[in-house]
Enzyme design. Structure first.
Site, PDB file in Angstrom:
ATOM      1  N   TYR A 134       0.863  -1.219  -0.005  1.00  0.00           N
ATOM      2  CA  TYR A 134       0.049  -0.064   0.149  1.00  0.00           C
ATOM      3  C   TYR A 134       0.892   1.101  -0.090  1.00  0.00           C
ATOM      4  CZ  TYR A 134      -3.680   3.211   1.604  1.00  0.00           C
ATOM      5  OH  TYR A 134      -4.478   4.454   1.931  1.00  0.00           O
ATOM      6  N   ASP A 218       9.488   3.334  -0.184  1.00  0.00           N
ATOM      7  CA  ASP A 218       8.607   4.112   0.849  1.00  0.00           C
ATOM      8  C   ASP A 218       8.726   3.889   2.193  1.00  0.00           C
ATOM      9  OD1 ASP A 218       6.123   5.093   1.752  1.00  0.00           O
ATOM     10  OD2 ASP A 218       4.891   3.918   0.296  1.00  0.00           O
ATOM     11  N   LYS A 245       3.632  10.207   8.642  1.00  0.00           N
ATOM     12  CA  LYS A 245       3.325   9.717   9.939  1.00  0.00           C
ATOM     13  C   LYS A 245       4.162  10.202  11.082  1.00  0.00           C
ATOM     14  CE  LYS A 245       0.963   5.778   7.970  1.00  0.00           C
ATOM     15  NZ  LYS A 245      -0.210   5.326   7.915  1.00  0.00           N
TER      16      LYS A 245
END
Ligand code: PLP
Length: 389
Positions: A134, A218, A245
């Site tokens: 994802y 990522d 995040k």
């Protein structure tokens, strides 16, 4: 009328984020403090979701709040840069060794910006990414043919099985000179929180160099596992990274990092520069919170949190629970994640809707002990053993 009923009238399906939806309807959070969240019914849970791994110090950490509040009193956003974005970029450079940074407001946006940078730098179109990973909700990184995504998008993206050296070699041989970047998450959450093989990653680095493609990692979730991100554990030098995040201290954030030469398409004075704005990008509140949160998360704190995660994983594993992950990130593997979610929630633990558990520094050994017991009580080991096969 219940809040859920009101929500269904004004939000499609009653929700803003598919990722926090659990049927029939999730409870509403009203208060967060340290490791504990209280919902609208007064039920308290130990937060192992931590807003999908981003709240590294739990809720309302006093130092982070103070930094954010002080910044806010001086203005929440400007049509000018502020020194705080320079400070956070310097901090990220120091942690990672990666030369330059650009900020945005989410991991999704960071990945979009990363792909744009890769295409602009190489002059190529094709992106390679991996099945099950994802990378947010951008068109290029959701499933090919996903509803709402133009079919033509999948022509510019090649999806390969991760850890399959043969498939990678064949794809590079066939398409290598058209590939702008290979985008990899070294421990993809949605794909089960299993790590990429070391040998595979080394080969990937060599092949991308050989074909002149960029290697993009990522680290939106995995950044928390090492001071400069999980790629450091692989001895890897990516050309680009996306983060998010934890680097925002609980506020909306994303960023990409890379060598100055790779990010040069963003230099405004360059002829044909990539234009990329973002009204709230690098806003001083997020930057101040991020600087403080990362300052409190040094290599010692990271190692301590990872050790606690490893101990919890071993305990669960010994009790017959199928659990993947590494360090402070754990993923329960169960046939019905919704059932597990509710079962844990009733027992006082908030996990991700896919069984993700993310520890925070706000958790005490007692919290972690209670989480372990709740998981063991909530999950039937027979079910999880079948799933992990
Ligand atoms: C690896 C990875 N990349 C990108 C994203 C997207 O980040 P955001 O939700 O901040 O848009 C996520 C979100 O969970 C992620 O896990």
């Amino acid at each position: 009328m219940s809040i859920a009923d009101r929500a269904r009238q004004v939000l499609p399906g009653g929700t803003t984020r598919t990722t926090v939806f659990v049927p029939p309807h999730p409870p509403y959070a009203v208060h967060g403090e340290g490791a504990i969240v209280t919902d609208h019914r007064g039920h308290q849970v130990i937060d192992c979701n931590n807003n999908y791994t981003s709240l590294i110090h739990g809720h309302a950490h006093p130092d982070v709040l103070q930094a954010a509040t002080e910044a806010a009193w001086s203005g929440t956003a400007f049509g000018l840069p502020t020194a705080s974005e320079v400070t956070l970029a310097e901090h990220l450079r120091e942690r990672t060794g990666i030369e330059q940074w650009r900020f945005c407001n989410s991991g999704t946006e960071a990945v979009l910006m990363l792909l744009r940078a890769a295409r602009a730098h190489t002059g190529r179109d094709l992106i390679v990414r991996f099945e099950g990973s994802y990378h947010g909700t951008g068109d290029a990184v959701v499933s090919p043919g996903a509803p709402g995504v133009a079919r033509s998008v999948s022509d510019s993206v090649l999806v390969l099985p991760q850890n399959d050296l043969e498939a990678l070699t064949a794809a590079m041989r066939k398409h290598g000179d058209r590939i702008a970047a290979v985008l990899i998450d070294l421990m993809p959450n949605r794909a089960g929180l299993n790590r990429a093989d070391y040998e595979y990653v080394a080969k990937l680095r060599a092949l991308t160099r050989q074909y002149g493609a960029l290697l993009a990692v990522d680290e939106v979730i995995t950044f928390r596992l090492r001071e400069g991100g999980l790629h450091q554990e692989y001895g890897l030098q990516p050309d680009l990274v996306s983060v998010g995040k934890v680097i925002g201290g609980g506020f909306p954030v994303g960023a990409i990092g890379g060598r100055a030469e790779v990010l040069s398409p963003f230099v405004p004075q360059t002829p044909g520069a990539v234009s990329w704005g973002g009204t709230f990008s690098a806003n001083p509140v997020t930057m101040a919170a991020g600087i403080t949160a990362l300052g409190l998360f040094d290599s010692q704190k990271i190692a301590e949190l990872n050790r606690r995660g490893d101990e919890l994983r071993s305990r669960l594993h010994d009790a017959g629970v199928a659990v993947h992950g590494s360090g402070s990130l754990l993923r329960l593997i169960a046939p019905d994640p919704t059932e597990v979610w509710w079962s844990l929630y009733r027992r006082g633990v908030l996990c991700g809707t896919n069984g993700l558990l993310a520890l925070s520094t706000a958790m005490t050994p007692t919290h972690i002990e209670r989480v372990g017991q709740a998981v063991i009580d909530a999950i039937d080991p027979k079910d999880t053993a079948q799933q992990s096969q």
